[in-house]
Design an enzyme around this catalytic site. Structure first.
Site, PDB file in Angstrom:
ATOM      1  N   ASP A 166     -77.127 -45.032 -38.414  1.00  0.00           N
ATOM      2  CA  ASP A 166     -77.495 -45.102 -39.818  1.00  0.00           C
ATOM      3  C   ASP A 166     -78.526 -45.822 -40.095  1.00  0.00           C
ATOM      4  O   ASP A 166     -79.158 -46.632 -39.596  1.00  0.00           O
ATOM      5  CB  ASP A 166     -76.310 -45.578 -40.613  1.00  0.00           C
ATOM      6  CG  ASP A 166     -75.991 -45.102 -42.063  1.00  0.00           C
ATOM      7  OD1 ASP A 166     -77.135 -44.246 -42.504  1.00  0.00           O
ATOM      8  OD2 ASP A 166     -74.984 -45.384 -42.914  1.00  0.00           O
ATOM      9  N   GLU A 185     -71.552 -38.775 -50.570  1.00  0.00           N
ATOM     10  CA  GLU A 185     -71.327 -39.989 -50.812  1.00  0.00           C
ATOM     11  C   GLU A 185     -72.045 -40.628 -51.971  1.00  0.00           C
ATOM     12  O   GLU A 185     -72.078 -41.880 -52.385  1.00  0.00           O
ATOM     13  CB  GLU A 185     -72.003 -40.860 -49.432  1.00  0.00           C
ATOM     14  CG  GLU A 185     -73.566 -40.768 -49.190  1.00  0.00           C
ATOM     15  CD  GLU A 185     -74.070 -41.615 -48.193  1.00  0.00           C
ATOM     16  OE1 GLU A 185     -73.220 -41.817 -47.183  1.00  0.00           O
ATOM     17  OE2 GLU A 185     -75.192 -41.938 -48.201  1.00  0.00           O
TER      18      GLU A 185
END
Length: 626
Positions: free
Chosen positions: A381, A436
């Protein structure tokens, strides 16, 4: 000099004067005119006053069987080509496909070369609509909302755009622009000129400084954006051109221009679905949850049990599985990763671990260690960059991961650009405004994905919300995370969106309570033998049918524009002489206000039958045919 596609529809006309100019046309209409290309090196400009030394026409007809087939298990790539070689140790190769044009610059310099700029310039003969993902700078997670503006309004001083961009010529053609075979180079961004667009590139970083636990600041950059081998092929620049939006969904242009897999035996690469705890904040509850839920051993075992019950291949353990984000070798004792790996094996469920890119960079030996533990993949990430250093980081990671038979899912990522075919253990990328983003993830934006972001490669959007709302009533947050769009819309995303690893983002508790929906979603494959767009109107409505072996799935989604939408489809994609049982989920009578409302129905269908899908605003349709 002219090059035409095999069917004669697509043409590129190349002229040489002070630069290398080219005009792209389709169906006899010029779509992009007076475009030019070139390469500015530290020691000279390639493409300036070009001197042609030879030209060679060619043809290609190749059958590709992708290891992770997210659209088709077999792809045929047929094209005509023209290789133009110039004085000064460089060439340009054009390819014309029936659905578009591509070109790349080829250099044959000795030693290394420093690339100061690449001249990518296109011009619009008329005012077009451009569909963009505009970003305020080169540091971008590619999660911005799309903007839709007149090309004349996209000025040089405005925000640039990530690729891909989708151009609507307002006649019958649309043009999707992206790149493939992006290796040891910087990713290209586009900026408007008011009458077209030109490429722009992030400079190569030279020095870094600290910036928290998941990133680094660039303290110094080079004058060049790429320092690379002088003898090489540069990335492909491609223009997917079609008069039918269905062909955008079905396109495989990134694949057709991508490097071939360098992984020999790829039998260990296993796409599949994953249960994911972050979105629902690891908060199962109810009479069967007789433990304190959270990021702990008991909760993760519960997720494994859930995954096992529904045949889900993976669970993703997000931030919190380790004692700290900077140490990938010391698990959080509350979690006990090694016990979970052991337990998962008894249930046929494997584990994917989340990590920051910076921690992976500082600990490239972790793949060996995690493989020894029994971990099957990593979710990496916060890269948020596409400069040459970061492009090379992506390749270094997937190469090292492949040595230890591990999958990679990049979040905070740029768009797929071919590396996922060279290293098919690169199973998906985020680089999308996904779920998200909670209330910032709206169907009006997401309905563009089949025509833009997902049209160039796999996309980790993380669908599967069981708390569904219409936009005016959205109030949810973790642990009771919800999404905008109807229940049937959420279910349809598993069929419509493409990813080698497809998350089930919500709480097992809610999946158990909605068993009919869960059984459908977990039955949807993540790889396909065939993809057939049934209805396609970019940004408005999409209905797609997909086949795995002899089973078909149909998914449909729409935006917020119409209160209700009746969409006619035909089952002419089915084989003749066979009757299928279609089990389908459609928006309920009250779904336009109460988005949780859906109906589950069953009927017999066969080739040639007609059917009307009824969708409310932000609605959907999901079906299985067997």
């Amino acid at each position: 000099m002219n090059l035409a596609s095999p069917n004669g529809e697509m043409k590129v006309a190349i002229t040489l004067s002070d630069k290398i100019y080219y005009t792209i046309s389709a169906g006899g209409k010029d779509l992009l005119t007076k475009n030019h290309l070139g390469l500015s090196l530290k020691d000279g400009m390639l493409g300036e006053n070009p001197k042609l030394t030879s030209s060679k026409a060619g043809k290609g007809d190749e059958t590709i069987k992708p290891i992770v087939p997210i659209k088709f298990s077999t792809v045929r790539s047929v094209y005509n080509s023209l290789l133009l070689t110039f004085k000064g140790d460089y060439a340009v190769e054009f390819r014309a496909f029936d659905d578009g044009i591509a070109y790349r610059i080829i250099t044959s310099k000795k030693g290394d070369m420093e690339v100061l700029n690449e001249d990518f310039a296109i011009n619009f003969p008329e005012d077009y609509q451009v569909n963009l993902q505009q970003t305020g700078g080169f540091k971008s997670s590619s999660e911005e909302l799309y903007t839709h503006i007149a090309s004349s309004a996209w000025k040089q001083t405005d925000k640039m755009s990530n690729m891909p961009i989708l151009i609507d010529t307002k006649s019958k053609y649309k043009i999707l622009i992206s790149e493939s075979d992006l290796i040891d180079y910087a990713g290209m961004f586009l900026k408007g000129t008011g009458s077209g667009a030109e490429g722009t590139f992030p400079k190569a970083p030279l020095e870094f400084g600290p910036d928290g636990d998941r990133s680094e600041k660039i303290l110094k950059s080079a004058e060049y954006f790429a320092k690379t081998k002088g003898n090489r092929n540069l990335p492909w620049r491609y223009f997917l051109i079609t008069d039918n939006d269905k062909k955008i969904i079905e396109n495989t242009m990134t694949l057709k221009l991508a490097p071939k897999s360098v992984i020999g035996d790829a039998s260990w690469i296993k796409p599949g679905q994953a249960s994911w705890e972050w979105w629902n904040d690891a908060a199962p509850y109810g009479p069967d949850v007789n433990f304190v839920s959270g990021y702990n051993l008991a909760t993760y075992k519960y997720y494994i049990d859930f995954a096992s019950k529904y045949g889900i291949k993976y669970i993703v353990m997000d931030e919190g599985w380790a004692m700290s984000t900077t140490d990938p070798y010391t698990p959080n004792p509350n979690v006990d990763v090694k016990e979970l790996i052991r337990y998962g094996k008894t249930k046929n469920v494997d584990i994917v671990l989340w990590l920051t890119w910076l921690t992976v960079h500082k600990n490239m030996g972790l793949f060996k260690t995690l493989h020894e533990w029994g971990i099957k993949g990593v979710k990496i990430d916060f890269m948020d960059r596409a400069d040459q250093w970061m492009v090379n980081y992506y390749e270094n990671v997937v190469k090292e991961a492949a040595k230890h038979e591990m999958l990679v899912d990049f979040h905070g990522a740029f768009k797929p650009s071919g590396l996922e075919y060279k290293y098919p253990n690169l199973i998906s990328y985020e680089g999308v405004r996904g779920m998200e983003q909670m209330g910032g993830c709206i169907p009006d934006n997401s309905v563009w994905f089949p025509y833009m972001r997902n049209a160039v490669g796999p996309m980790d959007y993380t669908p599967g919300a069981m708390i569904s709302t219409q936009p005016e009533s959205y109030r949810t947050a973790r642990p009771n995370a919800g999404s905008i769009g109807t229940r049937a819309y959420q279910m349809a995303l598993f069929v419509v969106f493409e990813s080698g690893i497809q998350m089930l983002a919500d709480n097992p508790t809610l999946y158990y309570r909605n068993a009919d929906c869960t059984e459908f979603m977990t039955s949807v494959p993540t790889t396909w033998d065939e993809t057939k767009a049934l209805v396609a109107d970019a940004g408005q409505v999409t209905v797609v049918a997909k086949r795995k072996a002899d089973k078909w799935f149909v998914g449909g989604i729409t935006n917020n524009k119409e209160q209700t939408r009746d969409v006619a489809i035909s089952f002419d994609f089915l084989p003749q002489g066979k009757t299928y049982t279609m089990t389908y989920f459609e928006d309920g009578i009250n779904a336009g206000r109460q988005a949780m409302d859906y109906r589950k129905k069953t009927q017999q269908v066969k080739a040639g039958d007609k059917f009307t899908i009824k969708m409310v605003r932000n609605g959907g349709f999901a079906a299985e045919l067997k």
